[in-house]
Design an enzyme around this catalytic site. Structure first.
Site, PDB file in Angstrom:
ATOM      1  N   LYS A  62     -11.949 -35.383 -51.130  1.00  8.41           N
ATOM      2  CA  LYS A  62     -10.776 -34.638 -50.661  1.00  8.41           C
ATOM      3  C   LYS A  62     -10.128 -35.393 -49.507  1.00  8.41           C
ATOM      4  CE  LYS A  62      -9.172 -30.063 -49.214  1.00  8.41           C
ATOM      5  NZ  LYS A  62      -7.996 -30.171 -50.109  1.00  8.41           N
ATOM      6  N   HIS A 109     -15.882 -28.865 -49.406  1.00  7.85           N
ATOM      7  CA  HIS A 109     -15.223 -29.499 -50.540  1.00  7.85           C
ATOM      8  C   HIS A 109     -15.915 -30.811 -50.903  1.00  7.85           C
ATOM      9  CE1 HIS A 109     -12.015 -26.633 -49.676  1.00  7.85           C
ATOM     10  NE2 HIS A 109     -11.476 -26.953 -50.839  1.00  7.85           N
TER      11      HIS A 109
END
Length: 259
Positions: free
Chosen positions: A153, A149
């Protein structure tokens, strides 16, 4: 007309959800919530004057039917609890809820006789990855998960990766995989451990949301991968959730349960 409140409307996913609601017939954006806002003037956020803006949870007074939550793991539980207590159907895209919190929210929703949806991922490719991984795990019990990600995040592992591990664990024969005498010369290098399933989290700029499930067997291997290159891809799933959440009579976990 179905009325919608978006929590976390100023964030990247929240902004996508705002545009989705605004362009979708039969839905009306009536409120936006983001904790700590210094202005509650809709024009400051390029929103129509009839949209209520709230900067504190306790200030919210709305007749919204649906609460779409794209906030932060640290606040998602009180947000969803507030929505359920006030008769608003939650559609939750924020990850970070513990199993215990989900159980508590489901009990509260049952008491309120209110349906809702918690989706670890709204991407169709991710939903299908989880489905296929569960099917494969019955035949390939040795498995590891890698999720990748963007570097902003907040939580790790991703809700999708953890949900994938939970689904695999439902059908995977219980056993110890790998070398029983394995040691780590660098602490944590083998990743997180969910009932023997290793999960590895990557955080890098340039990524959005990606996952690989790697299965290994005697003389063969299987890799299932999904890639979300743009947050817009999640809006297909959000639309599915909006279209179905008012018909639910319980708090459901997983978009696949309303497809």
């Amino acid at each position: 007309m179905t009325k919608v409140l978006i929590a976390g409307f100023t964030g990247a996913m929240g902004q996508k959800a705002v545009r989705l609601v605004q362009r979708t017939a039969g839905y009306e954006l009536v409120a936006g919530f983001a904790a700590g806002l210094t202005s509650t003037t809709p024009a400051d956020y390029d929103l129509p004057a009839n949209v209520q803006i709230f900067g504190a949870l306790d200030d919210i007074q709305t007749d919204a039917d649906i609460w779409i939550d794209f906030t932060l793991p640290s606040v998602v539980y009180p947000n969803v609890k507030f929505a359920i207590e006030h008769g608003i159907h939650p559609v939750v895209g924020t990850t970070g809820l513990t199993d215990e919190q989900v159980t508590e929210l489901q009990a509260l929703a049952a008491k309120q006789q209110l349906g809702g949806l918690i989706a670890p991922n709204f991407g169709m490719s991710a939903v299908l990855l989880m489905k296929f991984a569960k099917e494969a795990a019955a035949y390939f019990p040795d498995v590891e998960i890698i999720e990748m990600h963007h570097d902003n995040k907040a939580d790790a592992p991703s809700g999708t990766a953890l949900s994938t591990a939970k689904l695999i664990d439902e059908v995977r024969p219980k056993h110890k995989q790998g070398n029983p005498a394995e040691t780590e010369s660098l602490a944590g290098v083998r990743g997180g451990d969910y009932n023997g399933i290793r999960i590895h989290a990557v955080r890098l700029p340039g990524y959005v949301a990606h996952e690989q499930v790697l299965f290994g067997g005697p003389g063969e291997a299987l890799t299932i991968r999904q890639d979300s290159f743009d947050r817009e891809s999640f809006m297909t799933g959000v639309k599915v959730a909006m279209d179905n959440v008012l018909d639910l009579n319980e708090l459901v976990v997983g978009l696949e349960n309303v497809l």
